[in-house]
Design a protein around this motif. Structure first.
Motif, PDB file in Angstrom:
ATOM      1  N   LEU A  91       0.461  -1.447   0.043  1.00  0.00           N
ATOM      2  CA  LEU A  91      -0.174  -0.106  -0.231  1.00  0.00           C
ATOM      3  C   LEU A  91       0.781   1.583  -0.101  1.00  0.00           C
ATOM      4  O   LEU A  91       0.424   1.904  -0.897  1.00  0.00           O
ATOM      5  CB  LEU A  91      -1.170   0.259   1.703  1.00  0.00           C
ATOM      6  N   ARG A  92       1.725   1.474   0.370  1.00  0.00           N
ATOM      7  CA  ARG A  92       2.683   2.345   0.742  1.00  0.00           C
ATOM      8  C   ARG A  92       3.601   2.934  -0.426  1.00  0.00           C
ATOM      9  O   ARG A  92       3.989   3.201  -0.893  1.00  0.00           O
ATOM     10  CB  ARG A  92       3.682   2.085   1.604  1.00  0.00           C
ATOM     11  N   ARG A  93       3.573   1.812  -1.007  1.00  0.00           N
ATOM     12  CA  ARG A  93       4.735   1.546  -2.300  1.00  0.00           C
ATOM     13  C   ARG A  93       3.801   2.653  -3.457  1.00  0.00           C
ATOM     14  O   ARG A  93       4.080   3.042  -4.860  1.00  0.00           O
ATOM     15  CB  ARG A  93       5.226   0.808  -2.582  1.00  0.00           C
ATOM     16  N   ALA A  94       2.214   2.015  -3.334  1.00  0.00           N
ATOM     17  CA  ALA A  94       1.077   2.850  -4.164  1.00  0.00           C
ATOM     18  C   ALA A  94       1.354   4.115  -4.238  1.00  0.00           C
ATOM     19  O   ALA A  94       0.992   4.360  -5.568  1.00  0.00           O
ATOM     20  CB  ALA A  94      -0.068   2.062  -3.922  1.00  0.00           C
ATOM     21  N   GLY A  95       1.594   4.917  -3.417  1.00  0.00           N
ATOM     22  CA  GLY A  95       1.987   6.094  -3.528  1.00  0.00           C
ATOM     23  C   GLY A  95       0.213   6.800  -2.989  1.00  0.00           C
ATOM     24  O   GLY A  95      -0.852   6.010  -3.183  1.00  0.00           O
ATOM     25  N   GLU A  96       0.368   7.611  -2.759  1.00  0.00           N
ATOM     26  CA  GLU A  96      -1.068   8.330  -2.588  1.00  0.00           C
ATOM     27  C   GLU A  96      -1.722   8.134  -3.139  1.00  0.00           C
ATOM     28  O   GLU A  96      -2.331   8.404  -4.649  1.00  0.00           O
ATOM     29  CB  GLU A  96      -0.646  10.341  -1.920  1.00  0.00           C
ATOM     30  N   PRO A  97      -3.257   8.473  -2.820  1.00  0.00           N
ATOM     31  CA  PRO A  97      -3.656   7.899  -1.427  1.00  0.00           C
ATOM     32  C   PRO A  97      -3.377   6.650  -0.894  1.00  0.00           C
ATOM     33  O   PRO A  97      -3.741   6.525  -0.110  1.00  0.00           O
ATOM     34  CB  PRO A  97      -5.015   8.038  -1.467  1.00  0.00           C
ATOM     35  N   TYR A  98      -2.278   5.719  -1.369  1.00  0.00           N
ATOM     36  CA  TYR A  98      -1.997   4.641  -0.355  1.00  0.00           C
ATOM     37  C   TYR A  98      -3.050   3.183  -0.034  1.00  0.00           C
ATOM     38  O   TYR A  98      -3.610   3.258   0.488  1.00  0.00           O
ATOM     39  CB  TYR A  98      -1.773   4.544   0.545  1.00  0.00           C
ATOM     40  N   GLU A  99      -3.727   3.131  -1.574  1.00  0.00           N
ATOM     41  CA  GLU A  99      -4.838   1.820  -1.899  1.00  0.00           C
ATOM     42  C   GLU A  99      -4.809   1.424  -2.592  1.00  0.00           C
ATOM     43  O   GLU A  99      -4.228   2.060  -3.862  1.00  0.00           O
ATOM     44  CB  GLU A  99      -6.024   3.132  -1.409  1.00  0.00           C
ATOM     45  N   MET A 100      -4.890   0.564  -2.261  1.00  0.00           N
ATOM     46  CA  MET A 100      -5.499  -0.941  -3.451  1.00  0.00           C
ATOM     47  C   MET A 100      -6.384  -1.774  -3.414  1.00  0.00           C
ATOM     48  O   MET A 100      -7.041  -2.491  -2.378  1.00  0.00           O
ATOM     49  CB  MET A 100      -3.710  -1.796  -3.315  1.00  0.00           C
ATOM     50  N   SER A 101      -7.152  -2.174  -4.669  1.00  0.00           N
ATOM     51  CA  SER A 101      -7.935  -3.117  -4.446  1.00  0.00           C
ATOM     52  C   SER A 101      -7.595  -4.543  -3.907  1.00  0.00           C
ATOM     53  O   SER A 101      -6.478  -4.550  -3.640  1.00  0.00           O
ATOM     54  CB  SER A 101      -8.817  -3.596  -5.468  1.00  0.00           C
ATOM     55  N   PRO A 102      -8.493  -5.646  -2.929  1.00  0.00           N
ATOM     56  CA  PRO A 102      -8.027  -6.544  -2.668  1.00  0.00           C
ATOM     57  C   PRO A 102      -7.298  -7.688  -3.682  1.00  0.00           C
ATOM     58  O   PRO A 102      -6.335  -8.821  -3.401  1.00  0.00           O
ATOM     59  CB  PRO A 102      -9.159  -6.785  -2.081  1.00  0.00           C
ATOM     60  N   GLY A 103      -7.757  -7.359  -4.899  1.00  0.00           N
ATOM     61  CA  GLY A 103      -7.569  -8.464  -5.805  1.00  0.00           C
ATOM     62  C   GLY A 103      -5.956  -7.658  -6.180  1.00  0.00           C
ATOM     63  O   GLY A 103      -5.495  -8.744  -6.130  1.00  0.00           O
ATOM     64  N   ALA A 104      -5.815  -6.154  -6.464  1.00  0.00           N
ATOM     65  CA  ALA A 104      -4.352  -5.983  -6.336  1.00  0.00           C
ATOM     66  C   ALA A 104      -3.467  -6.347  -5.420  1.00  0.00           C
ATOM     67  O   ALA A 104      -2.175  -6.764  -5.240  1.00  0.00           O
ATOM     68  CB  ALA A 104      -4.371  -4.290  -6.727  1.00  0.00           C
ATOM     69  N   LEU A 105      -3.525  -6.797  -4.227  1.00  0.00           N
ATOM     70  CA  LEU A 105      -2.977  -6.936  -3.311  1.00  0.00           C
ATOM     71  C   LEU A 105      -2.821  -8.481  -3.113  1.00  0.00           C
ATOM     72  O   LEU A 105      -1.680  -8.684  -2.556  1.00  0.00           O
ATOM     73  CB  LEU A 105      -3.720  -6.303  -1.429  1.00  0.00           C
ATOM     74  N   VAL A 106      -3.471  -9.034  -3.422  1.00  0.00           N
ATOM     75  CA  VAL A 106      -3.517 -10.567  -3.242  1.00  0.00           C
ATOM     76  C   VAL A 106      -2.424 -10.647  -4.964  1.00  0.00           C
ATOM     77  O   VAL A 106      -1.403 -11.724  -4.090  1.00  0.00           O
ATOM     78  CB  VAL A 106      -4.622 -11.543  -4.306  1.00  0.00           C
ATOM     79  N   THR A 107      -2.660 -10.045  -5.667  1.00  0.00           N
ATOM     80  CA  THR A 107      -1.000 -10.278  -6.854  1.00  0.00           C
ATOM     81  C   THR A 107       0.160 -10.019  -6.321  1.00  0.00           C
ATOM     82  O   THR A 107       0.988 -10.573  -6.564  1.00  0.00           O
ATOM     83  CB  THR A 107      -1.617  -9.037  -8.095  1.00  0.00           C
ATOM     84  N   ALA A 108      -0.188  -8.718  -5.419  1.00  0.00           N
ATOM     85  CA  ALA A 108       1.285  -8.024  -5.073  1.00  0.00           C
ATOM     86  C   ALA A 108       1.842  -8.936  -4.450  1.00  0.00           C
ATOM     87  O   ALA A 108       2.813  -8.961  -3.978  1.00  0.00           O
ATOM     88  CB  ALA A 108       0.892  -6.463  -4.505  1.00  0.00           C
ATOM     89  N   THR A 109       1.478  -9.799  -3.318  1.00  0.00           N
ATOM     90  CA  THR A 109       1.568 -10.884  -1.472  1.00  0.00           C
ATOM     91  C   THR A 109       1.683 -11.861  -2.253  1.00  0.00           C
ATOM     92  O   THR A 109       2.047 -12.591  -1.756  1.00  0.00           O
ATOM     93  CB  THR A 109       0.398  -9.864  -0.455  1.00  0.00           C
ATOM     94  N   LEU A 110       1.382 -12.377  -3.452  1.00  0.00           N
ATOM     95  CA  LEU A 110       1.315 -13.821  -3.616  1.00  0.00           C
ATOM     96  C   LEU A 110       0.241 -15.018  -2.543  1.00  0.00           C
ATOM     97  O   LEU A 110       1.285 -15.804  -2.229  1.00  0.00           O
ATOM     98  CB  LEU A 110       2.754 -14.463  -3.877  1.00  0.00           C
ATOM     99  N   VAL A 111      -1.250 -14.551  -1.992  1.00  0.00           N
ATOM    100  CA  VAL A 111      -1.541 -14.938  -1.345  1.00  0.00           C
ATOM    101  C   VAL A 111      -2.872 -15.781  -1.628  1.00  0.00           C
ATOM    102  O   VAL A 111      -3.110 -14.509  -3.526  1.00  0.00           O
ATOM    103  CB  VAL A 111      -2.030 -14.529   0.285  1.00  0.00           C
ATOM    104  N   THR A 112      -3.857 -16.042  -1.912  1.00  0.00           N
ATOM    105  CA  THR A 112      -5.296 -16.140  -1.965  1.00  0.00           C
ATOM    106  C   THR A 112      -5.882 -15.185  -1.463  1.00  0.00           C
ATOM    107  O   THR A 112      -5.927 -14.524  -0.410  1.00  0.00           O
ATOM    108  CB  THR A 112      -5.805 -17.452  -1.516  1.00  0.00           C
ATOM    109  N   SER A 113      -7.391 -15.508  -2.360  1.00  0.00           N
ATOM    110  CA  SER A 113      -8.145 -13.814  -1.786  1.00  0.00           C
ATOM    111  C   SER A 113      -8.555 -14.715  -0.320  1.00  0.00           C
ATOM    112  O   SER A 113      -8.417 -12.796  -0.031  1.00  0.00           O
ATOM    113  CB  SER A 113      -9.447 -14.192  -2.945  1.00  0.00           C
ATOM    114  N   GLY A 114      -9.131 -15.731  -0.354  1.00  0.00           N
ATOM    115  CA  GLY A 114      -9.331 -15.948   1.412  1.00  0.00           C
ATOM    116  C   GLY A 114      -8.314 -15.350   2.563  1.00  0.00           C
ATOM    117  O   GLY A 114      -8.528 -14.949   3.228  1.00  0.00           O
TER     118      GLY A 114
END
Length: 196
Positions: A91-114
Motif C-alpha cells: 500500500l505504501r509503495r502505491a503512493g498517495e492515497p496509499y490504497e489498492m483493491s483487495p485483488g491487487a493486494l493478492v497479486t502483490a503479495t502472492l496469497v489467496t483471496s481468502g
C-alpha cells in the motif's frame, strides 16, 4: 542443494581449517567460509562433478537466512509480522492515497483471496488500514493505509534497510551495483512469465 546455514553446518572430518585444498586459498582476501570447506570436501570426494552451482547457491541460502533474521528483528521492533509488513508496504509503495483493491493486494503479495480477506480484517482491527468504497465500482472496496499504518511501515522499513546495510558493510561499495546486476540476471528467469 547443500547449504551452510548459520548453526546448521554440521561439518565433520579432518579438513576444517583454511589450509584445506589449493582452491580455498584462491579467494579474495584469502577469506574462507564454511561453503569453501564443504566444496573442498566434495571436490575431494566427487572430483567428477561440477560444483560451481554449490558455490553460488549455498551462499545465497546462507545469506537468505541471515536476511530473514534481519527482517524478523526489524519487524518485531515495530510489532509487525512479516505478512503485515508485506501488505502495508504494498500500500505504501502505491503512493498517495496509499490504497489498492483487495485483488491487487493478492497479486502483490502472492496469497489467496481468502487469506487476504483475513489479513485485511486483522490489519483493520489494529487500525493500520481502512476499507473504503471504490470510486470506480460502487459494489467494490479499496484498502487504504491509515496514518498509523504509514508511520509503522515507514519506521519498520527504515530499520530493515539499516540491518541490510550492515550485512553489506564488508563488501566494497563499488562492487554492490555489479552484485545487484548479477543477481537481477539470475532471478529474472523466475520473475518473467514464459513467452506465449
Amino acid at each position: 542443494m547443500e547449504s551452510a546455514a548459520p548453526g546448521t553446518e554440521g561439518h565433520q572430518g579432518p579438513h576444517t581449517g583454511p589450509h584445506v585444498g589449493s582452491h580455498v586459498g584462491s579467494h579474495v582476501g584469502s577469506h574462507v567460509d564454511e561453503v569453501d570447506r564443504i566444496v573442498t570436501d566434495w571436490r575431494r570426494e566427487r572430483p567428477d562433478l561440477d560444483l560451481e552451482p554449490l558455490e553460488v547457491f549455498s551462499r545465497v541460502t546462507r545469506l537468505a537466512r541471515h536476511l530473514d533474521l534481519a527482517r524478523r528483528t526489524a519487524f518485531t521492533m515495530h510489532a509487525l509480522d512479516g505478512w503485515e509488513f508485506d501488505v502495508l508496504a504494498a500500500l505504501r509503495r502505491a503512493g498517495e492515497p496509499y490504497e489498492m483493491s483487495p485483488g491487487a493486494l493478492v497479486t502483490a503479495t502472492l496469497v489467496t483471496s481468502g487469506t487476504m480477506t483475513n489479513r485485511i480484517d486483522r490489519l483493520e482491527g489494529r487500525g493500520l488500514v481502512e476499507r473504503h468504497r471504490s470510486p470506480d465500482d460502487r459494489r467494490g472496496v479499496v484498502v487504504r493505509l491509515t496514518g498509523a499504518g504509514r508511520a509503522r511501515v515507514d519506521a519498520a522499513f527504515t530499520d530493515l534497510l539499516a540491518h541490510e546495510a550492515r550485512m553489506l558493510q564488508d563488501l566494497d561499495a563499488s562492487s554492490r551495483p555489479e552484485l545487484a546486476t548479477l543477481l537481477r540476471a539470475l532471478s529474472a528467469q523466475f520473475d518473467d512469465p514464459p513467452a506465449s
